[in-house]
Motif scaffolding. Structure first.
Motif, PDB file in Angstrom:
ATOM      1  N   VAL A 149       0.872  -1.199   0.183  1.00  0.00           N
ATOM      2  CA  VAL A 149      -0.023   0.120   0.149  1.00  0.00           C
ATOM      3  C   VAL A 149       0.781   1.250  -0.114  1.00  0.00           C
ATOM      4  N   GLY A 150       0.641   2.039  -0.875  1.00  0.00           N
ATOM      5  CA  GLY A 150       1.445   3.277  -0.837  1.00  0.00           C
ATOM      6  C   GLY A 150       0.653   4.464  -0.277  1.00  0.00           C
ATOM      7  N   LEU A 151       1.699   5.490   0.243  1.00  0.00           N
ATOM      8  CA  LEU A 151       0.729   6.872   0.992  1.00  0.00           C
ATOM      9  C   LEU A 151       1.630   7.796   0.033  1.00  0.00           C
ATOM     10  N   VAL A 152       0.669   8.634  -0.346  1.00  0.00           N
ATOM     11  CA  VAL A 152       1.042  10.089  -0.945  1.00  0.00           C
ATOM     12  C   VAL A 152       0.444  10.980   0.075  1.00  0.00           C
ATOM     13  N   PHE A 153       1.746  11.519   0.352  1.00  0.00           N
ATOM     14  CA  PHE A 153       1.561  12.589   1.390  1.00  0.00           C
ATOM     15  C   PHE A 153       1.234  13.900   0.708  1.00  0.00           C
ATOM     16  N   GLY A 154       0.173  14.611   1.350  1.00  0.00           N
ATOM     17  CA  GLY A 154      -0.616  15.779   0.860  1.00  0.00           C
ATOM     18  C   GLY A 154      -1.005  16.644   1.906  1.00  0.00           C
ATOM     19  N   LEU A 155      -1.462  17.849   1.574  1.00  0.00           N
ATOM     20  CA  LEU A 155      -1.813  18.950   2.812  1.00  0.00           C
ATOM     21  C   LEU A 155      -3.099  19.217   1.830  1.00  0.00           C
ATOM     22  N   GLU A 156      -4.354  19.910   2.866  1.00  0.00           N
ATOM     23  CA  GLU A 156      -5.474  20.411   2.227  1.00  0.00           C
ATOM     24  C   GLU A 156      -5.440  21.720   2.116  1.00  0.00           C
ATOM     25  N   ALA A 157      -4.279  22.271   2.331  1.00  0.00           N
ATOM     26  CA  ALA A 157      -4.200  23.977   1.975  1.00  0.00           C
ATOM     27  C   ALA A 157      -2.682  24.276   2.109  1.00  0.00           C
ATOM     28  N   ALA A 158      -2.512  25.191   1.479  1.00  0.00           N
ATOM     29  CA  ALA A 158      -0.761  25.835   1.310  1.00  0.00           C
ATOM     30  C   ALA A 158      -0.382  26.787   2.129  1.00  0.00           C
ATOM     31  N   THR A 159      -1.597  27.082   3.206  1.00  0.00           N
ATOM     32  CA  THR A 159      -1.319  27.992   4.054  1.00  0.00           C
ATOM     33  C   THR A 159       0.013  28.010   4.806  1.00  0.00           C
ATOM     34  N   PRO A 160       0.774  26.975   5.057  1.00  0.00           N
ATOM     35  CA  PRO A 160       1.987  27.222   5.927  1.00  0.00           C
ATOM     36  C   PRO A 160       3.157  27.878   5.216  1.00  0.00           C
ATOM     37  N   ILE A 161       2.848  27.814   3.809  1.00  0.00           N
ATOM     38  CA  ILE A 161       4.042  28.287   2.808  1.00  0.00           C
ATOM     39  C   ILE A 161       3.996  30.031   3.232  1.00  0.00           C
ATOM     40  N   GLU A 162       3.029  30.421   3.711  1.00  0.00           N
ATOM     41  CA  GLU A 162       2.837  32.024   3.973  1.00  0.00           C
ATOM     42  C   GLU A 162       2.996  32.581   2.743  1.00  0.00           C
ATOM     43  N   ASN A 163       4.002  33.478   2.731  1.00  0.00           N
ATOM     44  CA  ASN A 163       4.248  34.299   1.304  1.00  0.00           C
ATOM     45  C   ASN A 163       5.679  33.692   0.758  1.00  0.00           C
ATOM     46  N   GLU A 164       6.103  32.708   1.155  1.00  0.00           N
ATOM     47  CA  GLU A 164       7.400  32.352   0.575  1.00  0.00           C
ATOM     48  C   GLU A 164       7.373  31.091  -0.424  1.00  0.00           C
ATOM     49  N   ILE A 165       7.475  31.527  -1.549  1.00  0.00           N
ATOM     50  CA  ILE A 165       7.081  30.505  -2.675  1.00  0.00           C
ATOM     51  C   ILE A 165       7.966  28.957  -2.589  1.00  0.00           C
ATOM     52  N   ASP A 166       9.322  29.523  -2.436  1.00  0.00           N
ATOM     53  CA  ASP A 166      10.175  28.297  -2.171  1.00  0.00           C
ATOM     54  C   ASP A 166       9.988  27.262  -1.401  1.00  0.00           C
ATOM     55  N   ARG A 167       9.112  27.634  -0.349  1.00  0.00           N
ATOM     56  CA  ARG A 167       8.475  26.420   0.488  1.00  0.00           C
ATOM     57  C   ARG A 167       7.818  25.482  -0.310  1.00  0.00           C
ATOM     58  N   LEU A 176       6.197  15.618  -0.034  1.00  0.00           N
ATOM     59  CA  LEU A 176       4.885  16.058  -0.369  1.00  0.00           C
ATOM     60  C   LEU A 176       4.458  15.984  -1.876  1.00  0.00           C
ATOM     61  N   ARG A 177       3.083  15.613  -2.427  1.00  0.00           N
ATOM     62  CA  ARG A 177       3.098  15.157  -3.550  1.00  0.00           C
ATOM     63  C   ARG A 177       1.716  15.852  -4.077  1.00  0.00           C
ATOM     64  N   GLN A 178       0.886  16.414  -3.179  1.00  0.00           N
ATOM     65  CA  GLN A 178      -0.373  16.891  -3.322  1.00  0.00           C
ATOM     66  C   GLN A 178      -0.391  18.091  -2.525  1.00  0.00           C
ATOM     67  N   ILE A 179      -1.311  19.213  -2.752  1.00  0.00           N
ATOM     68  CA  ILE A 179      -1.491  20.540  -1.866  1.00  0.00           C
ATOM     69  C   ILE A 179      -2.633  20.910  -2.448  1.00  0.00           C
ATOM     70  N   GLY A 180      -3.412  21.508  -1.443  1.00  0.00           N
ATOM     71  CA  GLY A 180      -4.720  22.360  -1.627  1.00  0.00           C
ATOM     72  C   GLY A 180      -4.313  23.692  -1.704  1.00  0.00           C
ATOM     73  N   ILE A 181      -5.092  24.535  -2.261  1.00  0.00           N
ATOM     74  CA  ILE A 181      -4.934  26.209  -2.401  1.00  0.00           C
ATOM     75  C   ILE A 181      -5.166  26.677  -0.988  1.00  0.00           C
ATOM     76  N   ALA A 182      -6.504  26.576  -0.681  1.00  0.00           N
ATOM     77  CA  ALA A 182      -6.943  27.146   0.725  1.00  0.00           C
ATOM     78  C   ALA A 182      -7.811  26.190   1.360  1.00  0.00           C
ATOM     79  N   TYR A 183      -7.872  26.429   2.779  1.00  0.00           N
ATOM     80  CA  TYR A 183      -8.976  25.721   3.466  1.00  0.00           C
ATOM     81  C   TYR A 183     -10.156  26.329   3.859  1.00  0.00           C
ATOM     82  N   SER A 184     -10.575  26.292   4.869  1.00  0.00           N
ATOM     83  CA  SER A 184     -12.036  27.054   5.040  1.00  0.00           C
ATOM     84  C   SER A 184     -11.478  28.771   5.006  1.00  0.00           C
ATOM     85  N   ASP A 185     -10.575  29.080   5.615  1.00  0.00           N
ATOM     86  CA  ASP A 185     -10.321  30.636   5.829  1.00  0.00           C
ATOM     87  C   ASP A 185      -9.221  30.729   4.494  1.00  0.00           C
ATOM     88  N   ALA A 186      -9.204  32.056   4.198  1.00  0.00           N
ATOM     89  CA  ALA A 186      -8.379  32.625   3.286  1.00  0.00           C
ATOM     90  C   ALA A 186      -6.937  32.753   3.783  1.00  0.00           C
TER      91      ALA A 186
END
Length: 395
Positions: A149-167, A176-186
């Protein structure tokens, strides 16, 4: 030989002990009512097909969900290795603690918390051999060939990168291989679905989407606002995922997506994963949340965008998911209830789609019972997702 359990490489007492929810038998099994012949066909398809969950949390939570904040503060969620081995899945997109990742403070989405979560989980996985971390298409093929069984690690929001695109590069480098744009909050990328004012994708968000495409990070818009979702689809030159959602035409709440967003995802070559988080993908025909409610959304999306753009991202876990929503109500902001929204019958769990072990056996059984062909079933169990990943990931 005793089967490996999470953090078994440490000595007893080195990891705080919690009474965790079981991987089997927490609720009664779902009765699909298949004939012996249909059951054998469903089992064969589950065994022979590459089966991919586009969104789940395949970890054990405390038996008492009120213990979850203390459990998460340890930084060590326990992977359900036995449950995964019995699930029939080839790959699961694992979104870790996400909006409940309050390891070092009381607010989610902190950079250090996300890095801790990502590292701890992989340190644990590295000490056993049944479950692997998936980073490439070749890893998926390897998992299927060897019955892992393979696990693809992802995040539901890119919030932790703040304003640092290189993160984004850092997260990719850490697996990490999948990431959301935003969660419930902007956030700095765009609006979440909870915002009363929908500003869409920001200029920084557009640059972030371009970087995600360059890296090969799969993009998810499940929790993004409608305008942010549409802007993301228009900006991305790779397929976009809606990993776990449903159709607003079936159940009219902000958590569900309108037709124009569903079409936009499909037009990128992307895939819509049907969610089964409690009290989300309800329907008027089945306002008591079960697998039948979820399949009403599946049918609607299939008719709207075609069978090649639908799949399943049940968004389940091992433990009391309804209780989790209660404990983290302020942070997660999910559910079917909305001012003026449709009435529904609350449930203690979603019958038929309660945890990652049982989900796809019951999905395959429903598809067989409803007369779908082997090729159609293979497509929605994982083939559609694999096709999109071939345009997003490296081999």
């Amino acid at each position: 030989m005793t089967a490996y359990e999470s953090y078994g490489y440490l000595e007893p007492g080195e990891v705080p002990a919690f009474d965790l929810a079981p991987e089997f038998g927490r609720v009664p099994p779902y009765e699909a009512g298949l004939s012996a012949e249909d059951r054998a066909r469903a089992d064969r398809l589950l065994r022979d097909t590459i089966v991919i969950s586009l969104h789940d949390h395949p970890v054990r939570f405390p038996a008492d969900m009120r213990d979850t904040p203390a459990y998460n503060r340890t930084g060590r969620q326990h992977t359900a290795f036995a449950g995964l081995r019995a699930s029939g899945m080839t790959v699961v997109f694992d979104n870790m603690m996400d909006g409940t990742a309050c390891v070092t403070g009381n607010a989610p989405w902190r950079w250090l918390d996300i890095i801790t979560d990502l590292g701890m989980r992989q340190a644990d996985v590295a000490h056993q051999s049944d479950v692997i971390v998936v980073r490439t298409l070749a890893d998926i093929e390897y998992a299927h060939r060897l019955g892992k069984v393979g696990l693809v690690f992802g995040l539901e929001a890119a919030t932790p990168i703040e304003n640092e695109i290189d993160r984004l590069d850092v997260l990719y480098g850490l697996g990490l291989r999948q990431i959301g744009i935003a969660y419930s909050d902007a956030n700095t990328l765009g609006s979440g679905l909870n915002e009363t004012s929908d500003g869409g994708l920001t200029d920084f968000g557009r640059r972030a989407v371009a970087r995600m495409n360059q890296l090969g990070l799969a993009i998810d818009v499940s929790h993004s606002s409608d305008r942010t979702s549409l802007d993301t689809c228009a900006t991305s030159d790779k397929p976009v995922f809606m990993t776990h959602a449903g159709a607003r035409a079936v159940w009219d709440t902000p958590r569900m997506k309108p037709d124009d967003v569903l079409r936009a995802v499909a037009e990128t070559g992307g895939v819509i994963g049907m969610s089964a988080a409690p009290h989300t993908t309800l329907s008027h025909a089945h306002s008591r949340h079960t697998i039948l409610s979820v399949m009403d959304h599946f049918r609607y999306c299939l008719d709207l965008v075609g069978i090649e753009h639908v799949a399943f991202g049940p968004d389940t876990l091992y433990g009391d998911h309804v209780g989790l929503h209660t404990v983290f109500a302020d942070l997660l902001k999910v559910g079917a209830a909305a001012p003026g929204g449709p009435a529904f019958e609350p449930v203690e769990y979603v019958d038929g789609l309660e945890n990652p072990t049982e989900n796809f056996a019951n999905i395959a059984a429903w598809l067989v019972a409803e007369g779908f062909s082997d090729d159609e079933i293979a497509a929605v169990l994982g083939g559609n997702i694999l096709r999109a990943l071939e345009k997003i990931w490296v081999r």
